[in-house]
Design a protein around this motif. Structure first.
Motif, mmCIF file in Angstrom:
data_model
loop_
_atom_site.group_PDB
_atom_site.id
_atom_site.type_symbol
_atom_site.label_atom_id
_atom_site.label_comp_id
_atom_site.label_asym_id
_atom_site.label_seq_id
_atom_site.Cartn_x
_atom_site.Cartn_y
_atom_site.Cartn_z
ATOM 1 N N TRP A 275 -4.415 5.492 -1.096
ATOM 2 C CA TRP A 275 -4.580 4.301 0.042
ATOM 3 C C TRP A 275 -5.852 3.990 0.387
ATOM 4 C CZ3 TRP A 275 -0.641 3.122 3.111
ATOM 5 C CH2 TRP A 275 -0.683 2.396 4.275
ATOM 6 N N ASN A 276 -6.983 4.447 -0.101
ATOM 7 C CA ASN A 276 -8.183 3.606 0.164
ATOM 8 C C ASN A 276 -8.746 3.138 -1.148
ATOM 9 O OD1 ASN A 276 -8.663 4.998 2.823
ATOM 10 N ND2 ASN A 276 -9.288 6.868 2.235
ATOM 11 N N GLU A 277 -8.163 3.061 -2.222
ATOM 12 C CA GLU A 277 -8.640 2.532 -3.209
ATOM 13 C C GLU A 277 -8.708 0.836 -3.179
ATOM 14 O OE1 GLU A 277 -9.772 2.438 -7.186
ATOM 15 O OE2 GLU A 277 -9.051 4.395 -6.164
ATOM 16 N N TYR A 278 -9.683 0.673 -3.761
ATOM 17 C CA TYR A 278 -9.982 -1.003 -3.295
ATOM 18 C C TYR A 278 -10.255 -1.618 -4.748
ATOM 19 C CZ TYR A 278 -12.727 -5.126 -1.869
ATOM 20 O OH TYR A 278 -12.840 -6.422 -1.574
ATOM 21 N N SER B 201 0.710 -1.311 -0.135
ATOM 22 C CA SER B 201 0.024 0.092 -0.046
ATOM 23 C C SER B 201 0.755 1.423 -0.015
ATOM 24 C CB SER B 201 -0.735 0.016 1.241
ATOM 25 O OG SER B 201 -2.031 -0.986 1.200
ATOM 26 N N THR C 235 -6.146 -2.626 1.790
ATOM 27 C CA THR C 235 -7.645 -2.472 1.553
ATOM 28 C C THR C 235 -8.342 -3.746 1.015
ATOM 29 O OG1 THR C 235 -7.481 -1.579 -0.500
ATOM 30 C CG2 THR C 235 -7.816 -0.174 1.290
ATOM 31 N N SER D 158 -4.060 0.433 10.141
ATOM 32 C CA SER D 158 -3.740 0.957 8.480
ATOM 33 C C SER D 158 -4.143 2.503 8.466
ATOM 34 C CB SER D 158 -4.906 0.065 7.594
ATOM 35 O OG SER D 158 -6.214 0.363 7.945
ATOM 36 N N THR E 278 -7.570 -2.306 10.842
ATOM 37 C CA THR E 278 -8.084 -1.077 10.237
ATOM 38 C C THR E 278 -7.551 0.207 10.884
ATOM 39 O OG1 THR E 278 -10.097 -2.095 9.880
ATOM 40 C CG2 THR E 278 -10.138 0.231 9.909
#
Length: 310
Positions: free
Chosen positions: A239-242, A106, A258, A285, A282
């Motif tokens: 960072w929050n891309e899934y 990440s 993620t 992270s 979580t």
């Protein structure tokens, strides 16, 4: 004299009334602010409370504000300090998560895309703001129009392109769609460049400086605050891309955090997710983003007015 004395006698009472109104307004403002802070902080506290609880006691103490059967076992499971048997004994699912590998992926994915996107977007924004060329406004309008296209529409073509290039399950395949520039970043930096003073740049041109030298030695140093803001926003988004990392990086060597948390949640041999372990992962992270906020918070505040201060 009598009239003047009468006016002076009434002034203190009016001031008291005015002060009373200001106090009421401040009290209401503080109450609303405290309420907003409480509403914002409560989810983070609940994540921490769940992470410090034992899975055995969570169901029986679901409404308790304090951790149920306080334990650091969830953090030990996240960092790989517990065996599967010990995790099951503490109420965990027994599933494993290669947290450090996912964290490194990440950081690498978000860091590469942030540096490249901010750099190339700043160059494009400078071209739109300072260089005069035919069709500049039309091309910029076209760039802005791409912001209206939902990302899901470009996911399939990008996936087929990455697949045909043989870049599936590689870091290059992950970062390729985000590597160069984004319309929002170009718009953000262009607005700042338009408000910068041209006097220094014109003086540098008179001394024989070219646009490359002006951009690297004058423009970029004065744009430190908006660049830091854009970098933080880009890093948070990556960072929050899934969805895209799930499509391209399904292998353990390229799986980001993620996606790893989603896989960890789905691995439930006992029929129920390891909520304590999931909340602990979580929480950990989210630490890199919180550290970035603490490091660049002042520059973000300075860049709100687009005034170029540092």
């Amino acid at each position: 004299m009598s009239a003047t004395t009468t006016v002076r006698r009434h002034l203190p009472s009016r001031r008291l009334v005015t002060r009373g109104r200001l106090n009421w307004r401040r009290a209401i403002a503080w109450a609303l602010l405290i309420l907003a802070i409480a509403v914002s902080v409560l989810p983070f506290y609940w994540v921490l409370r769940t992470a410090l609880s034992s899975n055995h006691a969570l169901a029986a103490n679901s409404a308790n504000l304090l951790p149920a059967d306080f334990s650091f076992g969830a953090f030990q499971r996240v960092f790989g300090l517990q065996s599967p048997a010990e995790a099951v004994a503490e109420g965990g699912s027994g599933a494993s998560i290669d947290f450090w590998q996912y964290l490194a992926n990440s950081l690498l994915f978000s860091g590469i895309t942030t540096v490249c996107a901010v750099f190339f977007s700043s160059m494009a924004a400078y071209a739109f703001a300072r260089l005069h060329w035919k069709g500049r406004n039309a091309v910029f309008s076209l760039f802005l129009g791409t912001m209206l296209v939902p990302p899901i529409f470009t996911a399939l073509p990008n996936f087929l392109l990455v697949k045909n290039l043989g870049l599936l399950n590689t870091m290059l395949g992950l970062v390729l769609p985000y590597l160069f520039m984004t319309p929002f970043a170009i718009f953000f930096m262009r607005q700042f460049f338009l408000n910068m003073s041209r006097e220094v740049e014109e003086a540098a041109m008179l001394d024989g400086a070219r646009h490359w030298r002006i951009f690297f030695q004058i423009v970029l140093p004065n744009a430190a605050a908006p660049i830091a803001t854009l970098a933080l926003l880009t890093f948070m988004g990556q960072w929050n891309e899934y969805f895209w990392p799930l499509l391209v990086g399904s292998d353990e060597s390229t799986r980001v955090l993620t996606v790893g948390l989603g896989v960890f949640k789905s691995q439930s041999p006992q029929g129920a997710p390891d909520w304590s372990g999931l909340m602990a992962a979580t929480l950990v992270s989210a630490l890199p983003v919180l550290i970035l906020f603490a490091a660049f918070g002042r520059r973000i505040v300075n860049s709100i007015g687009f005034n170029g201060t540092k």
